[in-house]
Motif scaffolding. Structure first.
Motif, PDB file in Angstrom:
ATOM      1  N   THR A  44      13.027  -6.617  -0.487  1.00 49.92           N
ATOM      2  CA  THR A  44      12.954  -7.019   0.908  1.00 49.92           C
ATOM      3  C   THR A  44      13.849  -6.112   1.735  1.00 49.92           C
ATOM      4  O   THR A  44      14.781  -5.504   1.235  1.00 49.92           O
ATOM      5  CB  THR A  44      13.404  -8.478   1.089  1.00 49.92           C
ATOM      6  OG1 THR A  44      14.761  -8.595   0.655  1.00 49.92           O
ATOM      7  CG2 THR A  44      12.517  -9.418   0.291  1.00 49.92           C
ATOM      8  N   VAL A  45      13.551  -6.032   3.014  1.00 47.18           N
ATOM      9  CA  VAL A  45      14.310  -5.177   3.912  1.00 47.18           C
ATOM     10  C   VAL A  45      14.983  -6.044   4.960  1.00 47.18           C
ATOM     11  O   VAL A  45      14.331  -6.854   5.621  1.00 47.18           O
ATOM     12  CB  VAL A  45      13.389  -4.143   4.593  1.00 47.18           C
ATOM     13  CG1 VAL A  45      14.181  -3.288   5.553  1.00 47.18           C
ATOM     14  CG2 VAL A  45      12.694  -3.282   3.555  1.00 47.18           C
ATOM     15  N   LEU A  53      13.603   0.741  17.511  1.00 50.32           N
ATOM     16  CA  LEU A  53      12.476   0.128  16.810  1.00 50.32           C
ATOM     17  C   LEU A  53      13.018  -0.854  15.784  1.00 50.32           C
ATOM     18  O   LEU A  53      13.903  -0.514  14.998  1.00 50.32           O
ATOM     19  CB  LEU A  53      11.655   1.219  16.126  1.00 50.32           C
ATOM     20  CG  LEU A  53      10.327   0.807  15.500  1.00 50.32           C
ATOM     21  CD1 LEU A  53       9.328   0.445  16.581  1.00 50.32           C
ATOM     22  CD2 LEU A  53       9.789   1.933  14.635  1.00 50.32           C
ATOM     23  N   GLN A  54      12.497  -2.070  15.772  1.00 45.94           N
ATOM     24  CA  GLN A  54      12.984  -3.105  14.869  1.00 45.94           C
ATOM     25  C   GLN A  54      12.162  -3.132  13.585  1.00 45.94           C
ATOM     26  O   GLN A  54      10.946  -3.283  13.609  1.00 45.94           O
ATOM     27  CB  GLN A  54      12.926  -4.480  15.552  1.00 45.94           C
ATOM     28  CG  GLN A  54      13.748  -4.581  16.825  1.00 45.94           C
ATOM     29  CD  GLN A  54      15.221  -4.323  16.586  1.00 45.94           C
ATOM     30  OE1 GLN A  54      15.824  -4.892  15.678  1.00 45.94           O
ATOM     31  NE2 GLN A  54      15.807  -3.454  17.408  1.00 45.94           N
ATOM     32  N   LEU A  55      12.867  -2.966  12.451  1.00 47.93           N
ATOM     33  CA  LEU A  55      12.224  -3.018  11.142  1.00 47.93           C
ATOM     34  C   LEU A  55      12.691  -4.263  10.392  1.00 47.93           C
ATOM     35  O   LEU A  55      13.846  -4.668  10.515  1.00 47.93           O
ATOM     36  CB  LEU A  55      12.571  -1.767  10.324  1.00 47.93           C
ATOM     37  CG  LEU A  55      12.068  -0.425  10.847  1.00 47.93           C
ATOM     38  CD1 LEU A  55      12.464   0.688   9.877  1.00 47.93           C
ATOM     39  CD2 LEU A  55      10.567  -0.434  11.050  1.00 47.93           C
ATOM     40  N   PRO A  56      11.808  -4.850   9.554  1.00 53.23           N
ATOM     41  CA  PRO A  56      10.399  -4.490   9.419  1.00 53.23           C
ATOM     42  C   PRO A  56       9.625  -4.836  10.689  1.00 53.23           C
ATOM     43  O   PRO A  56      10.078  -5.649  11.494  1.00 53.23           O
ATOM     44  CB  PRO A  56       9.934  -5.328   8.227  1.00 53.23           C
ATOM     45  CG  PRO A  56      10.835  -6.511   8.240  1.00 53.23           C
ATOM     46  CD  PRO A  56      12.172  -6.001   8.689  1.00 53.23           C
ATOM     47  N   LYS A  82       5.664   8.156  -3.503  1.00 53.23           N
ATOM     48  CA  LYS A  82       6.813   7.255  -3.503  1.00 53.23           C
ATOM     49  C   LYS A  82       7.364   7.067  -2.100  1.00 53.23           C
ATOM     50  O   LYS A  82       7.858   5.991  -1.750  1.00 53.23           O
ATOM     51  CB  LYS A  82       7.874   7.785  -4.456  1.00 53.23           C
ATOM     52  CG  LYS A  82       7.417   7.789  -5.912  1.00 53.23           C
ATOM     53  CD  LYS A  82       8.476   8.323  -6.853  1.00 53.23           C
ATOM     54  CE  LYS A  82       7.959   8.356  -8.287  1.00 53.23           C
ATOM     55  NZ  LYS A  82       8.972   8.877  -9.238  1.00 53.23           N
ATOM     56  N   GLY A  83       7.295   8.108  -1.297  1.00 56.36           N
ATOM     57  CA  GLY A  83       7.754   7.990   0.076  1.00 56.36           C
ATOM     58  C   GLY A  83       6.904   7.041   0.896  1.00 56.36           C
ATOM     59  O   GLY A  83       7.418   6.286   1.727  1.00 56.36           O
ATOM     60  N   VAL A  84       5.604   7.049   0.684  1.00 58.06           N
ATOM     61  CA  VAL A  84       4.703   6.152   1.410  1.00 58.06           C
ATOM     62  C   VAL A  84       4.913   4.719   0.944  1.00 58.06           C
ATOM     63  O   VAL A  84       4.864   3.770   1.741  1.00 58.06           O
ATOM     64  CB  VAL A  84       3.241   6.597   1.226  1.00 58.06           C
ATOM     65  CG1 VAL A  84       2.282   5.533   1.735  1.00 58.06           C
ATOM     66  CG2 VAL A  84       2.993   7.905   1.971  1.00 58.06           C
ATOM     67  N   GLN A  85       5.162   4.534  -0.346  1.00 52.84           N
ATOM     68  CA  GLN A  85       5.471   3.196  -0.849  1.00 52.84           C
ATOM     69  C   GLN A  85       6.750   2.660  -0.212  1.00 52.84           C
ATOM     70  O   GLN A  85       6.844   1.486   0.135  1.00 52.84           O
ATOM     71  CB  GLN A  85       5.598   3.242  -2.373  1.00 52.84           C
ATOM     72  CG  GLN A  85       4.287   3.551  -3.080  1.00 52.84           C
ATOM     73  CD  GLN A  85       4.467   3.914  -4.541  1.00 52.84           C
ATOM     74  OE1 GLN A  85       5.572   3.863  -5.085  1.00 52.84           O
ATOM     75  NE2 GLN A  85       3.367   4.296  -5.204  1.00 52.84           N
ATOM     76  N   ARG A  89       7.407  -0.547   2.367  1.00 53.00           N
ATOM     77  CA  ARG A  89       8.454  -1.535   2.142  1.00 53.00           C
ATOM     78  C   ARG A  89       9.323  -1.704   3.387  1.00 53.00           C
ATOM     79  O   ARG A  89       9.705  -2.824   3.752  1.00 53.00           O
ATOM     80  CB  ARG A  89       9.317  -1.115   0.944  1.00 53.00           C
ATOM     81  CG  ARG A  89      10.265  -2.191   0.436  1.00 53.00           C
ATOM     82  CD  ARG A  89      11.181  -1.641  -0.636  1.00 53.00           C
ATOM     83  NE  ARG A  89      12.124  -0.681  -0.082  1.00 53.00           N
ATOM     84  CZ  ARG A  89      13.226  -1.003   0.573  1.00 53.00           C
ATOM     85  NH1 ARG A  89      13.521  -2.261   0.784  1.00 53.00           N
ATOM     86  NH2 ARG A  89      14.032  -0.068   1.046  1.00 53.00           N
ATOM     87  N   ARG A  90       9.603  -0.600   4.064  1.00 53.06           N
ATOM     88  CA  ARG A  90      10.466  -0.677   5.239  1.00 53.06           C
ATOM     89  C   ARG A  90       9.756  -1.302   6.438  1.00 53.06           C
ATOM     90  O   ARG A  90      10.362  -2.035   7.215  1.00 53.06           O
ATOM     91  CB  ARG A  90      10.963   0.717   5.614  1.00 53.06           C
ATOM     92  CG  ARG A  90      11.888   1.342   4.588  1.00 53.06           C
ATOM     93  CD  ARG A  90      12.377   2.703   5.055  1.00 53.06           C
ATOM     94  NE  ARG A  90      13.084   3.419   3.997  1.00 53.06           N
ATOM     95  CZ  ARG A  90      13.630   4.614   4.126  1.00 53.06           C
ATOM     96  NH1 ARG A  90      13.557   5.244   5.290  1.00 53.06           N
ATOM     97  NH2 ARG A  90      14.254   5.193   3.114  1.00 53.06           N
TER      98      ARG A  90
END
Length: 555
Positions: A44-45, A53-56, A82-85, A89-90
């Motif tokens: 989880t993030v 910009l608010q993440l997620p 892996k970067g796209v994954q 997640r973010r």
């Protein structure tokens, strides 16, 4: 040009073009308010602010469909990166990717528009909507992105607000933000790539001749003549139309991609109507008659044809249109040539008289390719926010360097540097092969085009702190005066129709005259040629471009 685009995309992990601040190239520093801290161990993030910009982006996982130009044969599905994954997640947004290669993009884009089955987001690289973005909005295909960008894309807006050239290039004459553009820059700045091609000579062939490096066109003539006397069959390789950067010594561009137009201050002029154009052709006609020009120049040199047989045979000393990424012995290290001593040295454009200031006519693009949301998107606000992440520092590092703690770390100044996983891979993988598994922009250019990553990659590959590509671009970019007329002009419908009816015939007339005059097959005087050119509508073309350029300056 499509061949060149494909080649550049394929080579972007080896040697990216280099940024320089000159002419229309105004740089600026853009930074997020938070660092690029990857949290790869958590599922989880935590809520975080990335440049406003608010993440997620959403509490529940949402999905978007993205059609994009993507050239990564090692990882055909971007979701396997892996970067796209980590991106998913973010942001908590899953992307259904529709990747197409550069070679098929134009055709598949046309099929897509005809079908009406549109994705949420489109990135077609240099293949934009037929008729322009405004036409796409009018046709009901492209969403009106102006309010979306201004309200939901704070990182992108920060870039526009930090750089006047970027803002002007990304804005329409009506002060509308029609799309979000890929922005060129370094890790920490927004600036153009500089001049990434020009004249280069074979240093390994020149040095044994024991001559001083020429400064003028006349001095280059004498060097080429000596090369010819020593048995070199084609000492000079100009462009396919006979034009070259040598013409800039006469104050004119002979580059077809400039449409034979250039600037004199803020005034648009036709290069082919200037006295210097005729003087250059006269000089090249003389060179051709002496056997100094490759008789097959209309077929294109190795940078166009990728045929390096002439390089292998040492048949040519001076090349026009040589790229910075191919300077030094890069053609050898990339396996395109077999001579380890081969060395291409970039030079600043020659002049007519010693002490004259050289000039250039080279593009200064910062906002390069549009990315837009379509009218089929049911969640345009979410799409805009997802896009905005790519222009943040965090998104830039993720898309170009991979995952912090794995493929890169931030140094004491907050600058990303590759880890040994990339520089000295334990499995023996090449640096680019490692990044092909992590970084989305190994196969595409979303968000920011970070040219500094390319410099670092070139240094790793060459096992050297010296960067020939960077140095070469600085040499090409040296002239302070730039005659280039920006390509970020917009024409009214009426202007577009008129240009279509005039420009093809005018350009054909110019190029046929150039080639045939240089090779001796046409003896029409330059004054007669200019009269004919004006009768074809060259003066009217200049008027249209001047009006468009005035609107550009007023943006």
């Amino acid at each position: 040009m499509k061949k060149i685009i494909t080649m550049l995309l394929a080579l972007c992990m080896i040697a990216s073009t280099v940024a320089c601040s000159s002419g229309d190239n105004e740089s600026s520093s853009v930074s997020d308010s938070n660092s690029s801290e990857a949290q790869t161990s958590s599922t989880t993030v935590e809520k975080q602010d990335v440049g406003g910009l608010q993440l997620p982006l959403t509490d529940e996982t949402e999905e978007l469909t993205v059609w994009c130009v993507y050239n990564n044969n090692a990882v055909p599905d971007p979701n396997d990166l892996k970067g796209v994954q980590e991106l998913e997640r973010r942001t908590n947004v899953h992307i259904n990717w529709i990747p197409v290669t550069t070679s098929e993009a134009s055709e598949k884009q046309g099929i897509l528009f005809s079908s009406g089955d549109l994705p949420d987001i489109m990135y077609a690289a240099s293949f934009t909507y037929p008729g322009g973005l405004a036409k796409g909005v009018e046709d009901g295909v492209i969403a009106d992105m102006d309010p979306l960008i201004r309200e939901y894309m704070p990182n992108y807006m920060a870039i526009l607000n930090s750089n006047e050239v970027a803002r002007r290039q990304a804005t329409s004459d009506e002060d509308k933000l029609m799309a979000a553009y890929v922005m060129v820059g370094t890790d920490t700045t927004i600036e153009s790539e500089g001049t990434w091609n020009g004249l280069a000579y074979r240093k390994d062939l020149f040095d044994p001749m024991g001559l001083e490096l020429p400064e003028t066109v006349s001095e280059w003539h004498d060097v080429l003549l000596k090369a010819k006397e020593n048995g070199m069959p084609a000492p000079f390789s100009p462009g396919t139309n006979g034009g070259s950067n040598l013409s800039l010594a006469y104050g004119v561009t002979t580059n077809a991609t400039d449409n034979y137009l250039q600037l004199d201050g803020d005034t648009v002029v036709a290069s082919a109507l200037q006295d210097g154009f005729g003087q250059y052709l006269e000089e090249m006609r003389s060179w051709f008659s002496e056997g100094l020009i490759d008789p097959n120049f209309t077929s294109g040199g190795p940078m166009v044809t990728r045929d390096y047989s002439g390089v292998e045979n040492d048949s040519t000393l001076l090349y026009d249109g040589w790229y910075a990424f191919a300077c030094g012995n890069t053609t050898y290290t990339m396996g395109q040539t077999t001579n380890p001593d081969l060395y291409f040295q970039a030079i600043t454009n020659p002049v007519l008289k010693p002490g004259d200031e050289p000039v250039q006519c080279s593009q200064r693009i910062i906002a390069k390719d549009p990315i837009y949301i379509t009218t089929a998107c049911e969640k345009p606000e979410l799409a805009a926010q997802w896009l905005d992440y790519w222009w943040s520092d965090e998104g830039t590092y993720l898309s170009w360097y991979g995952i912090e703690g794995e493929t890169y770390e931030l140094d004491e100044e907050g600058t990303p540097e590759f880890t040994e996983l990339v520089t000295n891979n334990p499995d023996g993988l090449a640096p680019s092969d490692v990044l092909y598994q992590y970084a989305f922009n190994s196969g595409s250019w979303f968000g920011k085009h970070d040219v500094e990553q390319g410099w670092k990659m070139a240094n790793i590959i060459n096992n050297s702190e010296d960067n020939i590509q960077l140095d070469s671009t600085a040499i090409f970019s040296a002239p302070e005066t730039n005659l280039w007329l920006t390509s970020s002009l917009a024409f009214t419908d009426a202007e577009g129709v008129e240009l279509t009816s005039l420009q093809t015939a005018v350009n054909t007339l110019i190029e046929e005259y150039m080639v045939n005059y240089i090779n001796g097959n046409d003896s029409t005087s330059f004054d007669d040629f200019r009269e004919t050119l004006s009768s074809y509508g060259m003066d009217r073309i200049v008027e249209i471009y001047q009006a468009a350029y005035d609107r550009y300056l007023a943006r």
